[in-house]
Scaffold this motif. Structure first.
Motif, short mmCIF file in Angstrom:
data_model
loop_
_atom_site.label_atom_id
_atom_site.label_comp_id
_atom_site.label_asym_id
_atom_site.label_seq_id
_atom_site.Cartn_x
_atom_site.Cartn_y
_atom_site.Cartn_z
N PHE A 68 0.84 -1.19 0.00
CA PHE A 68 0.00 0.00 0.00
C PHE A 68 0.88 1.25 0.00
O PHE A 68 1.90 1.30 0.71
N GLY A 69 0.50 2.25 -0.82
CA GLY A 69 1.25 3.50 -0.90
C GLY A 69 0.34 4.69 -1.17
O GLY A 69 -0.88 4.55 -1.23
N THR A 70 0.95 5.87 -1.31
CA THR A 70 0.20 7.12 -1.53
C THR A 70 0.78 7.84 -2.75
O THR A 70 2.01 7.94 -2.89
N GLU A 71 -0.13 8.32 -3.66
CA GLU A 71 0.27 9.06 -4.85
C GLU A 71 -0.39 10.43 -4.85
O GLU A 71 -1.47 10.61 -4.27
N THR A 72 0.27 11.38 -5.51
CA THR A 72 -0.29 12.73 -5.66
C THR A 72 -0.95 12.84 -7.03
O THR A 72 -0.34 12.54 -8.05
N LYS A 73 -2.25 13.30 -7.02
CA LYS A 73 -3.04 13.36 -8.25
C LYS A 73 -3.63 14.76 -8.39
O LYS A 73 -4.05 15.36 -7.38
N VAL A 74 -3.63 15.31 -9.62
CA VAL A 74 -4.17 16.65 -9.88
C VAL A 74 -5.59 16.49 -10.41
O VAL A 74 -5.82 15.78 -11.40
N VAL A 75 -6.56 17.17 -9.74
CA VAL A 75 -7.97 17.10 -10.14
C VAL A 75 -8.51 18.53 -10.27
O VAL A 75 -7.95 19.48 -9.69
N ASN A 76 -9.61 18.65 -11.05
CA ASN A 76 -10.28 19.94 -11.22
C ASN A 76 -11.34 20.10 -10.14
O ASN A 76 -12.19 19.22 -9.97
N VAL A 77 -11.31 21.23 -9.44
CA VAL A 77 -12.24 21.50 -8.34
C VAL A 77 -12.94 22.82 -8.63
O VAL A 77 -12.32 23.78 -9.08
N THR A 78 -14.27 22.85 -8.40
CA THR A 78 -15.05 24.07 -8.57
C THR A 78 -15.05 24.85 -7.26
O THR A 78 -15.53 24.35 -6.24
N VAL A 79 -14.53 26.09 -7.29
CA VAL A 79 -14.46 26.96 -6.11
C VAL A 79 -15.37 28.16 -6.36
O VAL A 79 -15.37 28.73 -7.47
N TYR A 80 -16.15 28.53 -5.34
CA TYR A 80 -17.07 29.66 -5.46
C TYR A 80 -16.40 30.94 -4.93
O TYR A 80 -15.91 30.96 -3.79
N LYS A 81 -16.39 32.00 -5.79
CA LYS A 81 -15.76 33.28 -5.46
C LYS A 81 -16.86 34.33 -5.27
O LYS A 81 -17.82 34.38 -6.03
#
Length: 543
Positions: A68-81
């Protein structure tokens, strides 16, 4: 639950190693056996080598283990301004003003009047009456009764009973032995990916327009008038009147009578008392669980005896005793008293009063009226919409497979066996017995006495009653009322709107990989036997 799935691969590796060792040991048991040259006669063989010896050995094996291990993943997130916007809205305001109105007030005036009514008065009258009463005179009577006395008799009785004798039986059954098997699966799943869209819509907007309107209204103008009326006035006149009345004068009188007095007398009598005694006896009895053995049991042997015991009884004896008592009586006496009586005298009186009267008057005024006008307005807004996207992933599951295995077990079964024993039975035998009882009997006796009673006699009388009657009167009255007019006012306010923005963000994702691992396994290996000098074909030990 996560810890359970983490431990499953280690459990599977341990079971595989155990099965490998068991297989190796079984293979060596089948292939390594004693050399037949020890018993087979061979003419050309001088000596043979000893039997093959099996010794433990270490073997390296490669096993797939989860890592078992951990990876870094880039995802698109919707942020409200947040953004600041301004809008104008209309507020309805209430403006108060004073207005004079007229109302009718109802009042009630008390008018004195006189009426004649009849009422009932109860007067007390004494009467002499002869009354009969009953007195209970006590008398002692001897009476013979019969009662039932219970005696205890012990008898021997034969009683059969059943004993369960145990014995052991061997039985065969089949049981399920579980083992864990790993399987690879591929799964498709759907992910909802959000994105923003700009849309246009139409909304209704209301504009208010002011219009001047002529309005007619009526005003009640008050003025004062003087009027004359007549009213009844009541004057009260006092007079002295002689009034006779009856008074009950109390007096005391002593009388003599007889009363019944009960005395307690003690008397000694005898009765039969049953006394139970006995002792504990130790007997040897066969053990119901093991008929070959005996055990000691303590048993109570009762002995019943009857004894005559004296006891004291308290009896109630009645006697007549004279006594003197005091009676409080009342006798009527006529007396006279002077009473002041108030009588009403009515007279008519004229008086003057002022009345406020309102007259209606027509007036005209101009009012401002606000009317709503609707219009359509087009506006743009942003919407976040999610679209489905299919993805694939692989996962490993552990499956438990059950194998059948036959085994033998022992069962203890109890068989019933009939036996008999002698027990003591207590039996109650009733018998009849006569005894004498002294009773005190009360005999009724009728006597006569003279009693003075007071009787209430109803007498009807007439009197004048003064009362007041309420008369209704209506008057006109002016009062001030606060009326609120509606006025429109425009205001501006600032509000905050949340606008969605797409941002890329790094997150930590847990991963699971199958990694090969080399482990050391213990197993048994057989060494080859030394060859014979001339009988190699006859000295084959390992096949």
């Amino acid at each position: 639950m996560t810890r359970f799935f983490t431990l499953l691969p280690a459990l599977a590796v341990t079971m595989l190693i155990t099965d490998a060792n068991a297989g190796d040991r079984g293979r060596h048991r089948r292939r390594c056996r004693p050399a037949p040259c020890a018993t087979a006669p061979v003419s050309n063989c001088n000596t043979c080598a000893p039997a093959v010896a099996c010794a433990p050995a270490t073997v390296e094996k490669t096993v797939m283990v989860r890592e078992f291990g951990t990876e870094t993943k880039v995802v698109n997130v919707t942020v409200y301004k947040q953004e600041q916007k301004t809008r104008t809205y209309t507020v309805q305001k209430q403006v108060p003003r004073q207005e004079t109105r007229t109302r009718t007030v109802v009042s009630y005036v008390n008018v004195p009047k006189t009426r004649q009514e009849t009422y009932t008065v109860y007067e007390t009258v004494q009467e002499q009456n002869d009354v009969e009463y009953t007195v209970n005179v006590p008398e002692q009577v001897q009476e013979t009764l019969t009662r039932t006395v219970n005696e205890t008799v012990w008898e021997d009785q034969e009683q059969p009973y059943t004993v369960m004798v145990p014995h052991t039986e061997k039985r065969t059954a089949v049981r399920q032995v579980p083992r864990v098997v790993q399987e690879q699966h591929e799964e498709k799943y759907t992910v909802m990916v959000p994105h923003s869209e700009q849309r246009t819509a139409v909304r209704k907007v209301i504009d208010w327009t002011e219009v001047q309107v002529e309005q007619n209204y009526t005003v009640m103008v008050p003025h004062t008038e003087q009027r004359t009326g007549s009213r009844q006035v009541t004057n009260w006149v006092e007079a002295q009147v002689e009034q006779p009345y009856t008074v009950m004068v109390p007096y005391t009188e002593e009388r003599t009578a007889m009363k019944t007095v009960w005395d307690t007398v003690q008397e000694t009598q005898t009765r039969q008392v049953r006394k139970v005694t006995g002792s504990w006896v130790t007997e040897q009895v066969t053990d119901p669980c093991n008929p070959c053995c005996t055990r000691c049991v303590r048993k109570w042997c009762p002995q019943v005896t009857c004894e005559t015991v004296p006891y004291t009884v308290c009896k109630r004896v009645c006697r007549q005793e004279p006594y003197t008592y005091t009676v409080n009586l009342c006798k009527p006496e006529q007396q006279t008293r002077t009473v002041t009586v108030r009588r009403p005298v009515c007279s008519t009186e004229e008086y003057t009063f002022n009345v406020t009267v309102c007259k209606p008057e027509q007036k005209t005024r101009t009012c401002t009226v606000r009317k709503p006008v609707c219009r359509d307005e087009e506006y743009t807004y942003n919407v976040t919409v999610c679209k489905p996207e299919e993805r694939t992933r692989q996962y490993t599951t552990c499956k438990t497979v059950c194998d059948e295995e036959e085994y033998t077990y022992d069962v203890t079964v109890c068989k019933p066996e009939q036996r008999s024993r002698t027990i003591k039975v207590c039996k109650i035998v009733p018998r009849q017995e006569e005894y004498t009882v002294t009773k005190c009997v009360l005999k009724p006796e009728t006597r006569t006495r003279t009693v003075t009673t007071c009787k209430q006699v109803a007498v009807e009388k007439t009197r004048d009653v003064n009362y007041t009657e309420c008369v209704r009167q209506e008057n006109e009255q002016e009062y001030n009322v606060t009326v609120c007019d509606t006025v429109s006012e425009e205001k501006t306010e600032t509000y905050t709107v949340c606008v969605p923005v797409q941002v890329q963000k790094e997150i930590q994702v847990s991963t699971c990989r199958m990694v090969p691992k080399t482990i050391q396994v213990q197993c048994n290996a057989c060494a080859p036997a030394a060859p014979c000098s001339s009988c190699a074909p006859a000295c084959k030990t390992c096949r």
